[in-house]
Design a protein around this motif. Structure first.
Motif, PDB file in Angstrom:
ATOM      1  N   LEU A   1       0.833  -1.205   0.000  1.00  0.00           N
ATOM      2  CA  LEU A   1       0.000   0.000   0.000  1.00  0.00           C
ATOM      3  C   LEU A   1       0.868   1.255   0.000  1.00  0.00           C
ATOM      4  N   LYS A   2       1.954   1.237   0.735  1.00  0.00           N
ATOM      5  CA  LYS A   2       2.854   2.386   0.720  1.00  0.00           C
ATOM      6  C   LYS A   2       3.438   2.584  -0.648  1.00  0.00           C
ATOM      7  N   GLY A   3       3.662   1.488  -1.345  1.00  0.00           N
ATOM      8  CA  GLY A   3       4.207   1.591  -2.704  1.00  0.00           C
ATOM      9  C   GLY A   3       3.243   2.282  -3.624  1.00  0.00           C
ATOM     10  N   LEU A   4       1.942   1.950  -3.487  1.00  0.00           N
ATOM     11  CA  LEU A   4       0.943   2.599  -4.347  1.00  0.00           C
ATOM     12  C   LEU A   4       0.825   4.089  -4.022  1.00  0.00           C
ATOM     13  N   SER A   5       1.018   4.409  -2.709  1.00  0.00           N
ATOM     14  CA  SER A   5       0.940   5.831  -2.365  1.00  0.00           C
ATOM     15  C   SER A   5       2.074   6.619  -2.978  1.00  0.00           C
ATOM     16  N   ILE A   6       3.176   5.953  -3.143  1.00  0.00           N
ATOM     17  CA  ILE A   6       4.317   6.640  -3.765  1.00  0.00           C
ATOM     18  C   ILE A   6       4.156   6.681  -5.268  1.00  0.00           C
ATOM     19  N   SER A   7       3.755   5.484  -5.827  1.00  0.00           N
ATOM     20  CA  SER A   7       3.594   5.406  -7.299  1.00  0.00           C
ATOM     21  C   SER A   7       2.220   4.838  -7.605  1.00  0.00           C
ATOM     22  N   PRO A   8       1.199   5.644  -7.617  1.00  0.00           N
ATOM     23  CA  PRO A   8      -0.164   5.143  -7.838  1.00  0.00           C
ATOM     24  C   PRO A   8      -0.394   4.611  -9.237  1.00  0.00           C
ATOM     25  N   ASN A   9       0.366   4.990 -10.174  1.00  0.00           N
ATOM     26  CA  ASN A   9       0.174   4.574 -11.575  1.00  0.00           C
ATOM     27  C   ASN A   9       0.991   3.331 -11.944  1.00  0.00           C
ATOM     28  N   GLU A  10       1.644   2.665 -10.991  1.00  0.00           N
ATOM     29  CA  GLU A  10       2.479   1.468 -11.286  1.00  0.00           C
ATOM     30  C   GLU A  10       1.552   0.264 -11.487  1.00  0.00           C
ATOM     31  N   LYS A  11       1.430  -0.225 -12.726  1.00  0.00           N
ATOM     32  CA  LYS A  11       0.510  -1.322 -13.068  1.00  0.00           C
ATOM     33  C   LYS A  11       0.972  -2.665 -12.496  1.00  0.00           C
ATOM     34  N   GLU A  12       2.224  -2.900 -12.571  1.00  0.00           N
ATOM     35  CA  GLU A  12       2.749  -4.191 -12.118  1.00  0.00           C
ATOM     36  C   GLU A  12       2.540  -4.364 -10.627  1.00  0.00           C
ATOM     37  N   LEU A  13       2.716  -3.332  -9.898  1.00  0.00           N
ATOM     38  CA  LEU A  13       2.521  -3.389  -8.450  1.00  0.00           C
ATOM     39  C   LEU A  13       1.052  -3.605  -8.112  1.00  0.00           C
ATOM     40  N   SER A  14       0.173  -3.030  -8.876  1.00  0.00           N
ATOM     41  CA  SER A  14      -1.271  -3.188  -8.660  1.00  0.00           C
ATOM     42  C   SER A  14      -1.698  -4.635  -8.935  1.00  0.00           C
ATOM     43  N   THR A  15      -1.123  -5.193  -9.993  1.00  0.00           N
ATOM     44  CA  THR A  15      -1.469  -6.588 -10.350  1.00  0.00           C
ATOM     45  C   THR A  15      -1.049  -7.559  -9.247  1.00  0.00           C
ATOM     46  N   GLN A  16       0.138  -7.446  -8.724  1.00  0.00           N
ATOM     47  CA  GLN A  16       0.622  -8.322  -7.672  1.00  0.00           C
ATOM     48  C   GLN A  16      -0.198  -8.165  -6.403  1.00  0.00           C
ATOM     49  N   LEU A  17      -0.631  -6.952  -6.107  1.00  0.00           N
ATOM     50  CA  LEU A  17      -1.427  -6.702  -4.912  1.00  0.00           C
ATOM     51  C   LEU A  17      -2.795  -7.362  -5.023  1.00  0.00           C
ATOM     52  N   ASN A  18      -3.375  -7.361  -6.189  1.00  0.00           N
ATOM     53  CA  ASN A  18      -4.674  -8.008  -6.406  1.00  0.00           C
ATOM     54  C   ASN A  18      -4.596  -9.510  -6.205  1.00  0.00           C
ATOM     55  N   LYS A  19      -3.502 -10.108  -6.643  1.00  0.00           N
ATOM     56  CA  LYS A  19      -3.333 -11.563  -6.478  1.00  0.00           C
ATOM     57  C   LYS A  19      -3.225 -11.948  -5.009  1.00  0.00           C
ATOM     58  N   VAL A  20      -2.522 -11.116  -4.240  1.00  0.00           N
ATOM     59  CA  VAL A  20      -2.388 -11.379  -2.812  1.00  0.00           C
ATOM     60  C   VAL A  20      -3.733 -11.302  -2.121  1.00  0.00           C
ATOM     61  N   ASN A  21      -4.523 -10.332  -2.483  1.00  0.00           N
ATOM     62  CA  ASN A  21      -5.844 -10.170  -1.866  1.00  0.00           C
ATOM     63  C   ASN A  21      -6.740 -11.364  -2.190  1.00  0.00           C
ATOM     64  N   GLU A  22      -6.643 -11.888  -3.395  1.00  0.00           N
ATOM     65  CA  GLU A  22      -7.465 -13.047  -3.772  1.00  0.00           C
ATOM     66  C   GLU A  22      -7.086 -14.278  -2.952  1.00  0.00           C
ATOM     67  N   LEU A  23      -5.791 -14.505  -2.761  1.00  0.00           N
ATOM     68  CA  LEU A  23      -5.363 -15.649  -1.971  1.00  0.00           C
ATOM     69  C   LEU A  23      -5.842 -15.554  -0.533  1.00  0.00           C
ATOM     70  N   ILE A  24      -5.783 -14.344   0.027  1.00  0.00           N
ATOM     71  CA  ILE A  24      -6.231 -14.141   1.417  1.00  0.00           C
ATOM     72  C   ILE A  24      -7.710 -14.424   1.546  1.00  0.00           C
ATOM     73  N   SER A  25      -8.487 -13.986   0.588  1.00  0.00           N
ATOM     74  CA  SER A  25      -9.937 -14.190   0.648  1.00  0.00           C
ATOM     75  C   SER A  25     -10.295 -15.656   0.468  1.00  0.00           C
ATOM     76  N   THR A  26      -9.515 -16.387  -0.329  1.00  0.00           N
ATOM     77  CA  THR A  26      -9.800 -17.811  -0.559  1.00  0.00           C
ATOM     78  C   THR A  26      -9.531 -18.639   0.691  1.00  0.00           C
ATOM     79  N   ASN A  27      -8.459 -18.375   1.401  1.00  0.00           N
ATOM     80  CA  ASN A  27      -8.095 -19.129   2.598  1.00  0.00           C
ATOM     81  C   ASN A  27      -9.032 -18.824   3.767  1.00  0.00           C
ATOM     82  N   ASN A  28      -9.691 -17.685   3.753  1.00  0.00           N
ATOM     83  CA  ASN A  28     -10.572 -17.316   4.850  1.00  0.00           C
ATOM     84  C   ASN A  28     -11.982 -17.854   4.708  1.00  0.00           C
TER      85      ASN A  28
END
Length: 271
Positions: A1-28
């Motif tokens: 999240l701090k990375g997005l605050s620094i570089s909000p337009n970074e696509k690669e960082l956004s993609t990796q963050l979405n994958k992490v959120n999906e894994l967390i939601s699946t395990n819960n």
């Protein structure tokens, strides 16, 4: 999240963050429970009592000692006395045993071989030929020498018509033939075949009055050979040695020659 605050337009960082959120939601997510449907047929089968009786039609071969089921084991069988053996072991019935007879091992008595009697080889052949099979011995040299010794210098007095002739064999010529002893199945056969000529002279009062030849053809053990006697008188004695005297003389000479051949045959058969 701090990375997005620094570089909000970074696509690669956004993609990796979405994958992490999906894994967390699946395990819960709470675990889902599945319920199995039991059909009426399966329930009925459970309610039915199990038949635990042994099917007597099933043929089982069991070893009483080791409790081994041999029904599905290949290559083995159980004998009458209860032993387990392979199918290669053939058990004889009583009829077969009677046909075969007693097969108990017996001691073989080896016959004592007789020692070869070397003194008996004269009649049965050589010492090595104790079985008396075929054997051949050559006696040609002996026969040639014996025929010469029998006839050469043989002499005889022949009295004919007041004349006393002396018959003398001087030479054995044209000697052709052979002699052998064959042994076949312990039987000895004396075989010889000869032809030769005897050269002789006739003396009267110590003077040679004639010479001549005696041709012997096909001399054999049959002793029926042909004998041809030729007398050749000297010119001065042709009148004395006429046909009558010569004919009588030939008969006397032939008789003596055949007697000598019998002697030869007898001596040869003693070999």
């Amino acid at each position: 999240l701090k990375g997005l605050s620094i570089s909000p337009n970074e696509k690669e960082l956004s993609t990796q963050l979405n994958k992490v959120n999906e894994l967390i939601s699946t395990n819960n997510k709470p675990p889902t429970t599945t319920t199995s449907k039991v059909t009426n047929q399966s329930v009925k089968s459970q309610d039915k009592p199990v038949d635990r009786t042994v099917d007597k039609t099933i043929d089982k071969t069991i070893d009483d000692e080791n409790e081994i089921d041999l029904k599905n084991v290949r290559g083995y069988q159980k004998t009458k006395n209860g032993n387990i053996t392979t199918f290669f072991n053939h058990e004889l019935d009583e009829n077969t045993k009677q046909l075969i007879g007693d097969i108990t091992p017996k001691k073989i008595d080896i016959p004592v071989t007789k020692a070869i009697d070397s003194t008996n080889h004269i009649s049965n052949g050589s010492v090595w030929n104790s079985a008396g099979t075929y054997e051949e011995k050559i006696y040609t040299t002996w026969a040639n020498e014996r025929l010469n010794s029998l006839f050469i210098n043989y002499n005889k007095t022949i009295n004919i018509s007041n004349y006393s002739f002396i018959f003398i064999i001087e030479k054995v010529s044209n000697l052709i033939g052979d002699a052998q002893i064959s042994i076949i199945r312990s039987k000895r056969k004396h075989i010889y075949d000869y032809s030769f000529t005897l050269n002789f002279i006739l003396k009267l009062n110590d003077e040679v009055v004639s010479d001549g030849d005696i041709n012997l053809i096909d001399i054999s053990s049959s002793l029926d050979s042909e004998i041809f006697i030729t007398v050749k008188p000297k010119d001065n004695y042709i009148n004395i040695l006429d046909s009558n005297i010569t004919s009588t003389m030939k008969k006397d000479i032939e008789k003596d020659i055949r007697s000598l051949l019998v002697t030869f045959d007898s001596e040869f058969k003693d070999k």
